[in-house]
Design a protein around this motif. Structure first.
Motif: not given
Length: 378
Positions: A295-306
């Motif tokens: 799904x690309x980096x966006x979901x991974x980055x959002x989850x990393x922030x959480x």
């Protein structure tokens, strides 16, 4: 050569090329599955990643008109890693679910199925074959259940007697009339551990999953994560293994049969803070071969922030402030604002107040308000 003899040769060749389990099933319509899928749609429990045409999902002959049988295959993957790095204050780590360890299983299983296709065609020139893994129309689990690979458990996973639920599944529709294998009797019994410990209550009842509440699904979405799930995601940045790790049938199960699935500890338990600013090229180089990157980096980055908010990682606040101020993606800016409030530093509060004066996107403004609200409640 009889079909029965050829079927045994197919089994033997599958084992030779590293397929851990193989089963044969009828290509008859999946009538019971269709009824369950209709109910899932009525309840809005589906994820949206599925094939929308229920007829194609449950009628093999729509995919291959002369279909007679379906071959189901399973490959086991590890449940434990050696030398797993430990996160600590100032160097917190996220976690990818086990199904994303090693190389993307879609490619590995497709390669195995392609080899099996070549063998079948070589020995049965009139064979018509249609293979698929995960993203195909058919339900991998329904096929595997019918083919005797394992039983469909209360957590909706296929559990095999040999490898537990730590298996990848694929299938091949064919016009060859193989003898169907016998399905395995359900062995979950009275156990309800997977229902009891699901972090979000996604397993509504045995065998029924509300994908909209499942962390494995939620970590793959690209929009804002609904508020009620943000504190439940923990440090998961892709997928969720809770209903597998608590399952008694998985106790002590850990197979390392395929080098392709061996986890790189630094990739499957990555440091969280570097993910916040990783560019597309670096993301592809580090995670591109994993199924969890699809799904690309966006979901991974959002989850990393959480996850950083989960740890209340004060050391990451400056990076979060910069993201809130400058990232062009509103979901990432807004999630960073919420996380800043969750961590709760004075510098974060000042930054949120300043951002409130400048931010134009209404969704981000709402997240800033949430961040300040979290701050005020402390």
């Amino acid at each position: 050569m009889t079909i029965e003899t050829f079927q045994e040769e197919v089994r033997a060749y599958a084992k030779f090329i590293g397929i851990d389990k193989i089963g044969f099933a009828s290509a008859a319509p999946f009538v019971e599955l269709k009824a369950r899928l209709i109910r899932q749609q009525e309840l809005s429990y589906q994820s949206g990643f599925e094939e929308p045409d229920l007829e194609k999902r449950t009628t093999p002959k729509l995919l291959q008109p002369d279909a007679q049988s379906i071959i189901s295959i399973a490959l086991a993957y590890p449940s434990r890693m050696k030398d797993a790095p430990q996160g600590k204050k100032g160097a917190r780590r996220g976690i990818f679910a086990r199904a994303s360890w090693g190389d993307d299983y879609h490619h590995v299983l497709r390669e195995k199925l392609a080899m099996l296709e070549m063998f079948i065609v070589e020995h049965y020139p009139g064979a018509v074959l249609t293979s698929m893994v995960d993203t195909g129309e058919l339900s991998d689990r329904a096929v595997a259940e019918r083919a005797g690979i394992g039983w469909s458990a209360k957590n909706t996973s296929i559990i095999t007697p040999e490898f537990g639920s730590y298996v990848y599944l694929g299938e091949m529709i064919t016009n060859i009339s193989f003898r169907p294998d016998t399905p395995i009797e359900d062995q979950c019994g009275d156990c309800t551990l997977c229902l009891d410990v699901c972090p979000t209550g996604a397993i509504v009842e045995g065998g029924q999953l509300n994908a909209q509440r499942c962390i494995a699904f939620l970590t793959q979405t690209k929009s804002y994560l609904p508020d009620e799930f943000r504190v439940k995601i923990g440090n998961r940045i892709y997928g969720c293994d809770t209903c597998q790790t608590v399952c008694p049938k998985n106790k002590g199960v850990d197979f390392h049969l395929h080098p392709e699935f061996e986890p790189d500890p630094e990739k499957v338990k990555p440091l969280l803070q570097p993910l916040l600013k990783i560019n597309n090229r670096a993301f592809k180089e580090q995670f591109g071969q994993m199924s969890g990157s699809w799904r690309g980096k966006k979901p991974i980055q959002r989850n990393a922030i959480l996850a950083i908010a989960h740890f209340k990682e004060i050391e990451a606040v400056d990076d979060l402030i910069e993201i809130m101020q400058n990232d062009p993606r509103e979901v990432i800016r807004g999630t960073a604002a919420w996380a800043i409030g969750k961590i709760g530093t004075d510098a974060g509060r000042v930054a949120l107040e300043e951002a409130m004066k400048k931010e134009q996107d209404p969704t981000v403004i709402e997240e800033i308000r949430k961040g300040l609200g979290v701050q005020l409640m402390k």
